[in-house]
Write a protein that holds these residues in place. Sequence first.
Motif, PDB file in Angstrom:
ATOM      1  N   ASN A   1       0.818  -1.207   0.000  1.00 39.65           N
ATOM      2  CA  ASN A   1       0.000   0.000   0.000  1.00 39.65           C
ATOM      3  C   ASN A   1       0.858   1.266   0.000  1.00 39.65           C
ATOM      4  O   ASN A   1       0.355   2.355   0.194  1.00 39.65           O
ATOM      5  N   VAL A   2       2.166   1.112  -0.227  1.00 41.75           N
ATOM      6  CA  VAL A   2       3.078   2.256  -0.283  1.00 41.75           C
ATOM      7  C   VAL A   2       3.701   2.279  -1.673  1.00 41.75           C
ATOM      8  O   VAL A   2       4.366   1.326  -2.076  1.00 41.75           O
ATOM      9  N   GLY A   3       3.457   3.362  -2.418  1.00 43.51           N
ATOM     10  CA  GLY A   3       3.913   3.469  -3.796  1.00 43.51           C
ATOM     11  C   GLY A   3       5.334   3.976  -3.935  1.00 43.51           C
ATOM     12  O   GLY A   3       6.044   4.225  -2.960  1.00 43.51           O
ATOM     13  N   GLY A   4       5.770   4.151  -5.176  1.00 41.79           N
ATOM     14  CA  GLY A   4       7.148   4.470  -5.537  1.00 41.79           C
ATOM     15  C   GLY A   4       7.759   5.686  -4.865  1.00 41.79           C
ATOM     16  O   GLY A   4       8.780   5.579  -4.182  1.00 41.79           O
ATOM     17  N   VAL A   5       7.180   6.856  -5.066  1.00 39.94           N
ATOM     18  CA  VAL A   5       7.734   8.081  -4.488  1.00 39.94           C
ATOM     19  C   VAL A   5       7.653   8.027  -2.968  1.00 39.94           C
ATOM     20  O   VAL A   5       8.598   8.406  -2.270  1.00 39.94           O
ATOM     21  N   ASP A   6       6.549   7.549  -2.464  1.00 40.25           N
ATOM     22  CA  ASP A   6       6.350   7.408  -1.014  1.00 40.25           C
ATOM     23  C   ASP A   6       7.423   6.487  -0.424  1.00 40.25           C
ATOM     24  O   ASP A   6       8.021   6.786   0.609  1.00 40.25           O
ATOM     25  N   ARG A   7       7.676   5.367  -1.086  1.00 40.55           N
ATOM     26  CA  ARG A   7       8.696   4.415  -0.605  1.00 40.55           C
ATOM     27  C   ARG A   7      10.075   5.060  -0.602  1.00 40.55           C
ATOM     28  O   ARG A   7      10.829   4.934   0.366  1.00 40.55           O
TER      29      ARG A   7
ATOM     30  N   GLY B   1      -7.175   2.864   5.219  1.00 42.15           N
ATOM     31  CA  GLY B   1      -7.617   2.654   3.846  1.00 42.15           C
ATOM     32  C   GLY B   1      -6.854   3.452   2.807  1.00 42.15           C
ATOM     33  O   GLY B   1      -7.328   3.619   1.688  1.00 42.15           O
ATOM     34  N   PHE B   2      -5.675   3.954   3.144  1.00 38.57           N
ATOM     35  CA  PHE B   2      -4.863   4.687   2.176  1.00 38.57           C
ATOM     36  C   PHE B   2      -4.086   3.720   1.312  1.00 38.57           C
ATOM     37  O   PHE B   2      -3.725   2.632   1.755  1.00 38.57           O
TER      38      PHE B   2
END
Length: 63
Positions: free
Chosen positions: A4-10, A55-56
């Motif tokens: 539930n954690v995308g590219g930029v966020d990661r 739920g993000f």
Amino acid sequence: MTKNVGGVDRTLRIVVGLALIAAAATGTIGLWGYIGVVPLLTGLMGWCPPYALLGFNTCSMKK
């Protein structure tokens, strides 16, 4: 566990986590900097428990 954690966020989590750990290891900010382990691990795993509870999801969805 679904990611539930995308590219930029990661990437940001990993960079911030490493920076906090490095600052704590050099004595710049004190022991509280080791809290950087949390964003580092969530960035490496791609899963964040609070995101799951709320739920993000910052992952792009494959169709």
